[in-house]
Design an enzyme around this catalytic site. Structure first.
Site, PDB file in Angstrom:
ATOM      1  N   CYS A  39      31.295  43.531  22.178  1.00 18.77           N
ATOM      2  CA  CYS A  39      32.012  43.504  23.454  1.00 18.77           C
ATOM      3  C   CYS A  39      33.169  44.490  23.452  1.00 18.77           C
ATOM      4  CB  CYS A  39      32.523  42.091  23.745  1.00 18.77           C
ATOM      5  SG  CYS A  39      31.212  40.878  24.000  1.00 18.77           S
TER       6      CYS A  39
ATOM      7  N   GLU B  19      35.809  35.072  26.878  1.00 19.50           N
ATOM      8  CA  GLU B  19      35.812  36.469  26.408  1.00 19.50           C
ATOM      9  C   GLU B  19      34.542  37.096  26.945  1.00 19.50           C
ATOM     10  OE1 GLU B  19      34.452  39.351  24.606  1.00 19.50           O
ATOM     11  OE2 GLU B  19      34.902  38.625  22.585  1.00 19.50           O
TER      12      GLU B  19
END
Length: 469
Positions: A277, A243
């Protein structure tokens, strides 16, 4: 349940090299973190290897029961964990921050423990019978970031343990204490050797990524670091879930209600002071409602107090480290020099202790401005005008990353049509960044690959095996 001081003392090393961790809000020491060596890593991997067969042999039901007890342990120490997280990472106790993160750890453990993964009958036509099963991988390496250190660690280790793997955790050197404390609490309910932690520098993380006894790496962090992990894992053909970085776009359609969406836009962008993020990092607004959205968003942002995380009144905190502060400050200043309009913020107090950068909204900015094109990862949101939906979608898709995105509209059906055109792993409608332990999550393009959460997340922590006949 331990007191805060007792919990901190329990993870403070009594020998070996250490590093002082500082509070990003004050610069004061929080505690001493061990600086583990490559030899320590070998011991941790060896312990995980030794414990794995017995852990796998327990079966799903027993492992799930252990994870549920681990969730109880997190809740028993929730306030102490939240306080340590606030001091080390900077995020406030209140709002969607430290207490929220610790609560999410317990919630993810429970949901992961109770998500069913049954053998799948692939073919049963009277002649051929085939079933798909998932077996443990073995030892999993979990390398985490500094922005959501506890929660993302749980995202990694909960499905790994549930599927019969053992784990070696490597936290960010920026936020090791909160993860050390979390692992200590979890291990109150887990068998020895099942969950191990190494708090070291970059060379320890690099060795974990290439270690021949580690069957999978789960990593959350920058795209550059992800590329390095891909290369270092290649010789042993490790499984990977990555990720990586994002620069999430939000598109506000012309039928949206500016006042109704303003608070959702704010938290989509500024949760964890923008250090997420999958936060909203570039906002595209149609000409027809551009000024109204700017006004309503500014009105909301003005009401959100920023300060020391231990102050119960604050919902925004400092940036976690000086390097990130400098990135945000440089990007905002470059936008100002380019002629962009600063609606709010952009004026940090040089005499204020800590890495506080004020909540900043930037309007009338070109799409190719660095504040738009580069991931700022902090409390500064550029707001870009557009005239047609085709133009907005093209801008949203122009970058090499594609973690998340969002579409904002009074017409959900119209929003879904636009969402389907966006190149991102998740596209939210009238919200941004709302992850759910039941819903798969992962990136597109250079934001990584592999899915986390839900049934798909469990499958990613297993080796598929077909039994045919």
């Amino acid at each position: 349940m331990e007191t805060y001081d007792a919990l901190l003392a329990s993870i403070t090393p009594t020998s070996g090299p250490t590093r002082t961790v500082l509070d990003p809000a004050t610069g004061d020491p929080v505690g001493e973190a061990p600086v583990h060596t490559l030899e320590d890593l070998e011991l941790a991997v060896g312990a995980a290897q030794a414990a794995q067969p017995a852990w796998a042999a327990l079966g799903h039901d027993a492992r799930s029961a252990a994870l549920l007890k681990a969730a109880d342990a997190v809740e028993r120490s929730a306030e102490e964990l939240a306080r340590l997280l606030s001091r080390e990472q900077g995020k406030p106790l209140n709002g969607p921050n430290a207490r929220f993160e610790v609560g999410a750890c317990a919630a993810w453990l429970r949901t992961t423990a109770t998500t069913e993964l049954k053998p799948e009958t692939v073919v049963d036509d009277g002649e051929t019978y085939a079933e798909l099963h998932y077996k443990p991988i073995g030892v999993v390496g979990a390398i985490g970031p500094w922005n959501w250190p506890m929660m993302i660690t749980i995202w990694q280790i909960a499905p790994a343990l549930r599927m019969g793997n053992t784990v070696v955790v490597k936290p960010s050197k920026m936020t090791p204490l909160s993860v050390l404390a979390l692992v200590k609490v979890l291990n109150e309910e887990l068998p020895g050797g099942v969950l191990n932690i190494i708090s070291g520098d970059r060379e320890v993380g690099a060795r974990l990524a290439e270690h021949p006894a580690v069957g999978k790496i789960m990593f959350t962090g920058s795209t550059a670091a992800g590329r390095a992990i891909i290369k270092s894992s290649a010789d042993t053909v490790k499984r990977l879930t990555l990720e990586l970085g994002g620069n999430d776009a939000g598109i506000v359609l012309p039928d949206a209600d500016p006042k109704a969406i303003a608070e959702g836009l704010f938290w989509g962008a500024f949760i964890n002071t923008g250090q997420t993020c999958a936060a909203l990092k570039r906002l595209y607004v149609h000409d027809d409602i551009y000024d109204a959205v700017c006004d309503e968003l500014t009105n909301v942002a003005k009401t959100m107090p920023m300060g020391n995380g231990l102050d119960e009144n604050n919902v925004l905190g400092p940036l976690q480290n000086k390097a990130q502060y400098d990135i945000v400050a440089q990007l905002v200043e470059a936008a100002r020099v380019s002629g962009a309009r600063i609606l709010l913020g952009g004026d940090p107090d040089p005499d204020q202790p800590g890495y506080f950068y004020p909540t900043t909204l930037v309007a009338d900015i070109d799409n190719d401005n660095p504040l738009v094109a580069e991931e700022q990862f902090g409390p500064a949101l550029p707001i870009i005008r557009y005239s047609t939906v085709d133009e907005a979608v093209a801008h949203a898709n122009a970058l090499e990353v594609g973690l998340g995105a969002s579409v904002w509209s009074s017409d959900p059906a119209a929003a879904r049509e636009v969402a389907a055109r966006i190149q991102a792993g998740t596209v939210w409608i009238n919200k941004h960044g709302a992850v759910d332990p039941r819903v798969p999550f992962g990136g597109a393009k250079q934001s990584g690959y592999g899915l986390e959460f839900g049934v798909e997340g469990l499958k990613a922590l297993g080796v598929p095996q077909v039994i045919n006949g």
